[in-house]
Design an enzyme around this catalytic site. Structure first.
Site, PDB file in Angstrom:
ATOM      1  N   TYR A 131       0.827  -1.203   0.000  1.00  0.00           N
ATOM      2  CA  TYR A 131       0.000   0.000   0.000  1.00  0.00           C
ATOM      3  C   TYR A 131       0.865   1.258   0.000  1.00  0.00           C
ATOM      4  O   TYR A 131       0.673   2.156  -0.832  1.00  0.00           O
ATOM      5  CB  TYR A 131      -0.914  -0.006   1.213  1.00  0.00           C
ATOM      6  CG  TYR A 131      -1.835   1.190   1.306  1.00  0.00           C
ATOM      7  CD1 TYR A 131      -2.888   1.345   0.415  1.00  0.00           C
ATOM      8  CD2 TYR A 131      -1.659   2.152   2.298  1.00  0.00           C
ATOM      9  CE1 TYR A 131      -3.740   2.437   0.501  1.00  0.00           C
ATOM     10  CE2 TYR A 131      -2.508   3.238   2.400  1.00  0.00           C
ATOM     11  CZ  TYR A 131      -3.548   3.379   1.491  1.00  0.00           C
ATOM     12  OH  TYR A 131      -4.388   4.469   1.585  1.00  0.00           O
ATOM     13  N   ASP A 189     -12.351   6.537   9.379  1.00  0.00           N
ATOM     14  CA  ASP A 189     -13.319   5.516   9.793  1.00  0.00           C
ATOM     15  C   ASP A 189     -14.360   5.310   8.699  1.00  0.00           C
ATOM     16  O   ASP A 189     -15.462   5.849   8.739  1.00  0.00           O
ATOM     17  CB  ASP A 189     -13.990   5.936  11.100  1.00  0.00           C
ATOM     18  CG  ASP A 189     -14.644   4.759  11.810  1.00  0.00           C
ATOM     19  OD1 ASP A 189     -14.557   3.629  11.300  1.00  0.00           O
ATOM     20  OD2 ASP A 189     -15.231   4.970  12.891  1.00  0.00           O
ATOM     21  N   ARG A 206     -11.564  -4.175   7.181  1.00  0.00           N
ATOM     22  CA  ARG A 206     -10.208  -4.608   7.543  1.00  0.00           C
ATOM     23  C   ARG A 206     -10.126  -4.919   9.032  1.00  0.00           C
ATOM     24  O   ARG A 206      -9.513  -5.907   9.433  1.00  0.00           O
ATOM     25  CB  ARG A 206      -9.182  -3.534   7.160  1.00  0.00           C
ATOM     26  CG  ARG A 206      -9.079  -3.286   5.683  1.00  0.00           C
ATOM     27  CD  ARG A 206      -7.781  -2.617   5.287  1.00  0.00           C
ATOM     28  NE  ARG A 206      -7.535  -1.361   5.956  1.00  0.00           N
ATOM     29  CZ  ARG A 206      -8.049  -0.191   5.550  1.00  0.00           C
ATOM     30  NH1 ARG A 206      -8.860  -0.146   4.511  1.00  0.00           N
ATOM     31  NH2 ARG A 206      -7.757   0.926   6.182  1.00  0.00           N
TER      32      ARG A 206
END
Length: 244
Positions: A146, A180, A187
């Site tokens: 990532y 959030d 995840r």
């Protein structure tokens, strides 16, 4: 109405930051094309003023080009689609690497490449790319693929900005901290102890809480608007202090 008269396209607009950006830009008067690979997520736009919801798979280059070239005058492109892989370099697979770079980087390249000719023909435009504080800005544990892909987004952003800075095109990136969103929730729920996982995500935020998607939207509106006309090639961190 800071975006009145502007047309914008947002990828991954079905939920999270993408949806918050669509709603914020529409509220400021923009005509927004909200796209997502999941048509069910787009149902929430039924009846929303200034929003046109369209299913789009950003891993399909031809589909991206067809949609973007069908928009008479695109002023703003927000490349929001992405995916977060967990793990270090020792956990990485070629398949995960390829998927991340295709979705997090190549899809942005395709969308920008499709949008630029029209923007240039109409005298300018604003391109906003989703990077992350986890990129060339900061290394985070277990985010090898990532972070590497988002570092590439930073390079992509600066390269496009440099090539078209004198032609009315602005290209910037945003680098959120931990937000959030439903994808974060997925995840977190994949961990053996989701409650502990959530506490760990919160612990790395100096403010002691996660961001909400609507708290990221204002910087997107700013970059889409003429208020940011002198800003290009920049990465705007909205990270709750992670880069302090």
């Amino acid at each position: 109405m800071r975006l009145k008269g502007k047309t914008a396209l947002v990828t991954a607009a079905g939920q999270g930051i993408g949806r918050a950006a669509v709603m914020a830009m529409a509220a400021e008067g923009a005509q927004v094309w909200a796209t997502d690979v999941n048509p069910k997520l787009l149902d929430s736009y039924d009846g929303v003023q200034n929003v046109r919801a369209v299913t789009l798979d950003v891993l399909d280059k031809a589909a991206i080009g067809k949609l973007i070239t069908s928009i008479p005058k695109l002023d703003v492109l927000f490349n929001c689609a992405g995916f977060v892989h967990n793990g270090s370099i020792l956990d990485a697979t070629d398949a995960d690497w390829d998927f991340a770079f295709n979705l997090n980087v190549r899809a942005q390249y395709w969308a920008i490449q499709a949008a630029l000719p029209g923007m240039l023909a109409h005298g300018g435009g604003s391109i906003i790319n989703m990077a992350s504080v986890c990129s060339s800005l900061k290394g985070l544990p277990n985010r090898f693929i990532y972070g590497t892909s988002k570092a590439a987004v930073v390079g992509l952003t600066k390269s496009v900005a440099a090539d078209f800075v004198a032609k009315g095109i602005r290209c910037n990136a945003i680098a959120p901290g931990t937000v959030d969103t439903p994808s974060l929730g997925d995840r977190i729920n994949s961990y053996a102890d989701p409650a502990e996982a959530r506490r760990n995500f919160i612990a790395r935020q100096p403010m002691g809480r996660l961001a909400q998607a609507h708290e990221i939207a204002p910087i997107i509106v700013y970059l889409a608007s003429d208020e940011s006309v002198f800003a290009t090639g920049q990465v705007f961190s909205v990270d709750g202090g992670m880069m302090i």
